[in-house]
Design a protein around this motif. Structure first.
Motif, short mmCIF file in Angstrom:
data_model
loop_
_atom_site.label_atom_id
_atom_site.label_comp_id
_atom_site.label_asym_id
_atom_site.label_seq_id
_atom_site.Cartn_x
_atom_site.Cartn_y
_atom_site.Cartn_z
N GLY A 1 0.65 -1.30 -0.06
CA GLY A 1 -0.21 -0.19 0.18
C GLY A 1 0.77 1.48 0.08
N VAL A 2 2.11 1.06 -0.58
CA VAL A 2 3.13 2.38 -0.55
C VAL A 2 2.54 3.58 -1.55
CG1 VAL A 2 5.14 3.15 -1.23
CG2 VAL A 2 4.90 1.19 0.13
N GLU A 3 2.29 4.42 -1.42
CA GLU A 3 1.83 5.80 -2.16
C GLU A 3 2.65 6.80 -2.08
OE1 GLU A 3 -2.35 6.44 -1.43
OE2 GLU A 3 -3.09 4.39 -2.29
N VAL A 4 2.56 7.65 -3.17
CA VAL A 4 3.41 8.80 -3.33
C VAL A 4 2.21 10.06 -3.27
CG1 VAL A 4 4.72 10.50 -4.59
CG2 VAL A 4 5.34 7.90 -4.61
N SER A 5 2.30 10.91 -2.19
CA SER A 5 1.25 11.79 -1.96
C SER A 5 1.38 12.82 -2.70
CB SER A 5 1.24 12.32 -0.54
OG SER A 5 2.49 13.03 -0.35
N GLU A 6 0.24 13.68 -3.00
CA GLU A 6 0.61 15.02 -3.66
C GLU A 6 1.62 15.84 -3.20
OE1 GLU A 6 -0.44 15.85 -7.00
OE2 GLU A 6 -1.14 13.50 -6.79
N ASP A 7 1.62 16.17 -1.79
CA ASP A 7 2.49 16.96 -1.03
C ASP A 7 4.06 16.53 -1.46
OD1 ASP A 7 0.53 18.68 -0.11
OD2 ASP A 7 0.61 17.47 1.91
N GLU A 8 4.31 15.10 -1.35
CA GLU A 8 5.64 14.87 -2.05
C GLU A 8 6.06 15.08 -3.28
OE1 GLU A 8 5.98 10.63 1.04
OE2 GLU A 8 4.80 10.68 -1.04
N MET A 9 5.04 14.94 -4.21
CA MET A 9 5.29 15.30 -5.50
C MET A 9 5.54 16.92 -5.72
SD MET A 9 5.13 12.88 -8.00
CE MET A 9 4.98 13.56 -9.21
N GLN A 10 4.63 17.75 -5.11
CA GLN A 10 4.75 18.87 -5.20
C GLN A 10 6.03 19.45 -4.52
OE1 GLN A 10 2.95 21.23 -6.62
NE2 GLN A 10 1.70 19.71 -7.34
N ARG A 11 6.68 18.83 -3.70
CA ARG A 11 8.20 18.98 -3.11
C ARG A 11 9.08 18.81 -3.92
NH1 ARG A 11 5.88 17.24 2.08
NH2 ARG A 11 6.73 15.38 1.78
N ALA A 12 8.91 17.61 -4.83
CA ALA A 12 9.86 17.05 -5.73
C ALA A 12 10.11 18.08 -6.68
CB ALA A 12 9.54 15.84 -6.02
N PHE B 1 5.83 19.62 -17.06
CA PHE B 1 5.21 18.49 -16.09
C PHE B 1 3.52 18.18 -16.27
CE2 PHE B 1 8.88 19.23 -13.55
CZ PHE B 1 9.26 17.73 -13.52
N ARG B 2 3.00 19.49 -16.86
CA ARG B 2 1.59 19.27 -16.80
C ARG B 2 1.22 18.85 -18.38
NH1 ARG B 2 1.55 25.06 -15.34
NH2 ARG B 2 1.05 25.15 -13.15
N SER B 3 2.18 18.94 -19.26
CA SER B 3 1.72 18.49 -20.71
C SER B 3 2.26 17.00 -20.92
CB SER B 3 2.30 19.33 -21.66
OG SER B 3 3.54 19.55 -21.60
N GLN B 4 3.33 16.61 -20.30
CA GLN B 4 3.84 15.41 -20.30
C GLN B 4 3.69 14.26 -19.20
OE1 GLN B 4 5.23 14.52 -23.10
NE2 GLN B 4 5.06 16.44 -24.25
N PRO B 5 2.74 13.39 -19.14
CA PRO B 5 2.58 12.41 -18.12
C PRO B 5 3.73 11.71 -17.64
CG PRO B 5 0.83 12.43 -19.86
CD PRO B 5 1.73 13.07 -20.43
N GLY B 6 4.62 11.36 -18.68
CA GLY B 6 5.70 10.64 -18.60
C GLY B 6 6.80 11.52 -17.53
N ALA B 7 6.84 12.70 -17.55
CA ALA B 7 7.68 13.59 -16.96
C ALA B 7 7.21 13.61 -15.40
CB ALA B 7 7.53 15.03 -17.30
N ALA B 8 5.98 13.62 -14.90
CA ALA B 8 5.69 13.39 -13.64
C ALA B 8 6.09 12.10 -13.23
CB ALA B 8 4.06 13.63 -13.45
N ALA B 9 5.90 11.04 -14.01
CA ALA B 9 6.20 9.64 -13.67
C ALA B 9 7.51 9.51 -13.16
CB ALA B 9 5.61 8.51 -14.66
N SER B 10 8.47 10.19 -13.97
CA SER B 10 9.95 10.15 -13.72
C SER B 10 10.32 11.03 -12.47
CB SER B 10 10.75 11.06 -14.82
OG SER B 10 10.50 12.32 -14.88
N ILE B 11 9.25 11.76 -11.85
CA ILE B 11 9.44 12.34 -10.50
C ILE B 11 9.11 11.39 -9.31
CG2 ILE B 11 8.77 14.24 -8.99
CD1 ILE B 11 10.77 15.18 -10.82
N ARG B 12 8.05 10.68 -9.75
CA ARG B 12 7.15 9.98 -8.77
C ARG B 12 7.94 8.56 -8.51
NH1 ARG B 12 1.78 9.87 -7.38
NH2 ARG B 12 1.53 11.36 -8.96
N ALA B 13 8.57 7.99 -9.47
CA ALA B 13 9.21 6.77 -9.42
C ALA B 13 10.36 6.68 -8.47
CB ALA B 13 9.88 6.17 -10.80
N PRO B 14 11.33 7.73 -8.20
CA PRO B 14 12.25 7.60 -7.24
C PRO B 14 11.95 7.84 -6.02
CG PRO B 14 12.55 9.26 -8.75
CD PRO B 14 11.62 8.76 -9.35
N ILE B 15 10.60 8.62 -5.65
CA ILE B 15 10.05 8.68 -4.34
C ILE B 15 9.60 7.44 -4.03
CG2 ILE B 15 8.38 10.23 -2.99
CD1 ILE B 15 8.65 12.19 -5.03
#
Length: 493
Positions: free
Chosen positions: A371-382, A401-415
């Motif tokens: 059940g590990v999740e990355v919160s929106e706050d963690e994404m915003q900080r990154a 980041f808004r126009s490229q879904p993959g860009a957000a994923a590249s931030i989320r993955a290491p977190i």
């Protein structure tokens, strides 16, 4: 609609999808009926346009929209119905024959397309209780803190003009003009430049030739730019610098006291030491974390053996190889210089890519089950940290980041990965071990944990970037790097 599996070989799948022409025509007629009361066509009253005329005018465009919708929506629905997850975006193929396409748009021929993809392999998670790691911990002494404070204090050190010759540690103020082949080059001239002898800021040999000079001296210094110097027009070139020494100043003693702290913008020496201690703890903590993570990954690598999707491995390998090739090109070296061959390097980096993909899938499965999740706050900080690295480009980065879904994923993955590691640390056997700073910083090359698949070029730069991408920040932290300026700012440096 017919869904026919035409290939099931290992992880590879190919699906043929057939939508009968009559079904396509029914969908088209439904769309035509929906637009009948909305369109305005000269010569017809609203709502009275014959269906045959509507079909003639709008039929092909409506069918084209239907085709696009089916190709866009059906793959997801088909995979969900089959209970499969695609490793990458499925490849979609349909007819390229113009006449056949016209028949499909006229509802005279069945619409067919194929999906080609690789499924993610099923992963049966094992107990983590057998994972045992050693966490190296360093006690930070007051002496080390004071040493680091003195290094920080160098920026606040004062200098006093002295008579006589310059020695290492003295600060020289000078004008200089750099020349290659007797011609001054861009970025090689400065006035009133300050240089602390022995600081290593300028290219090798420059500072040494200024030792013993005094105010008023005019000197010509000859040096050779390093072969890997960033400015290609200067790399490896012999150059002369006409130097005019304006002032020689000796360094004042530094004492760790409140006065020093205030020069650095802090209220007291205790506060300065507290901050420095925290920085050292953070540095060592990062190195400890990377060694712990490596141990966990190595043991997970031994625990899980399964076929990996070739598409993911190829994408990972290409990324690694591009890094390595670019690094070699920039340094002007070859694989032979790195104690390997291109064939050996490719083989080893392919193994590294397979390991990364496999471990990524394992960590993803562990995190999902936990059940590990990355919160929106963690994404915003990154994302904010990304913005800080590129001042003045904040809007462009946010738009990206808004126009490229993959860009957000590249931030989320290491977190996500780090949070999975945190989760594992609550389940595995961790033994703390007190070590010295030197032991913590010790190079891991040649140790069993390396597994041989990490390095195509041991002890060489070619492997550095690839290892860093797997969380090898500790390796980089072990190397003391001096600040360097661009050639356009100061080519003597």
């Amino acid at each position: 609609m017919q869904v026919i599996e035409t290939l099931a070989e290992g992880l590879k799948r190919e699906i043929k999808v057939v939508i009968p022409a009559k079904d396509m025509e029914v969908k088209m007629n439904e769309r035509l009926a929906d637009v009948k009361d909305k369109v305005r066509i000269n010569g017809f009253r609203p709502g009275k346009v014959p269906v045959a005329h509507l079909k003639k005018v709008y039929g092909k465009s409506i069918m084209a929209d239907l085709v696009n919708e089916l190709v866009r929506e059906q793959p997801t629905a088909i995979l969900a119905e089959r209970g499969e997850k695609s490793a990458t975006q499925p490849e979609i193929a349909m007819t390229e024959d113009k006449d056949e396409a016209e028949q499909i748009l006229a509802a005279q021929k069945d619409f067919e397309f194929t999906l080609s993809y690789e499924v993610l392999p099923p992963i049966e998670l094992k107990s983590n209780k057998g994972i045992k790691i050693t966490r190296e911990v360093v006690d930070i002494s007051d002496e080390e803190v004071n040493e680091q404070v003195l290094k920080v204090a160098e920026s606040a050190r004062s200098y006093e003009t002295k008579k006589g010759k310059a020695a290492n540690g003295d600060r020289i103020t000078m004008d200089y003009v750099g020349k290659v082949g007797g011609v001054a080059f861009d970025g090689g001239t400065d006035q009133g430049a300050e240089l602390v002898l022995g600081s290593g800021r300028f290219i090798p040999g420059f500072e040494d030739q200024l030792v013993g000079s005094k105010a008023g001296d005019e000197k010509t210094i000859t040096v050779t730019f390093p072969a890997d110097y960033p400015a290609k027009n200067l790399a490896g070139q012999e150059a002369t610098f006409d130097v005019s020494v304006k002032d020689v100043a000796a360094p004042a003693d530094i004492e760790i006291n409140d006065e020093l702290a205030k020069k650095l913008g802090l209220e007291s020496a205790d506060r300065l030491k507290e901050i420095v201690r925290g920085q050292i703890e953070s540095q060592y903590g990062s190195m400890t974390r990377q060694k712990v993570k490596r141990q966990i990954l190595d043991q997970l690598d031994e625990m899980y053996k399964f076929e990996t999707p070739a598409s993911l491995v190829d994408a990972e390998y290409n990324g690694i190889w591009n890094q390595v090739a670019n690094d070699l090109a920039q340094s002007g070296k070859t694989f032979e210089d790195e104690d390997t061959t291109e064939e050996q390097a490719r083989e080893e980096y392919k193994k590294l890519a397979e390991r990364r993909v496999r471990l990524g899938l394992v960590l993803s499965e562990i995190g999902e089950k936990a059940g590990v999740e990355v919160s929106e706050d963690e994404m915003q900080r990154a994302i904010y940290e990304q913005l800080r690295q590129y001042p003045g480009q904040e809007k462009q980065i946010l738009d990206f980041f808004r126009s490229q879904p993959g860009a957000a994923a590249s931030i989320r993955a290491p977190i996500f990965e780090e949070k999975v590691i945190d989760h594992l640390l609550t389940e595995i056997d961790v033994t703390d071990k007190k070590v010295t700073k030197e032991e913590l910083l010790a190079d891991e090359e040649g140790e069993a944990s390396e597994k041989g698949a990490k390095k195509a070029a041991p002890k060489k730069k070619a492997a550095a970037k690839a290892e860093a991408a797997e969380g090898e920040e500790a390796a980089a932290a072990k190397k003391k790097a001096a600040p360097k300026k661009k050639a356009s700012e100061d080519s003597a440096e």
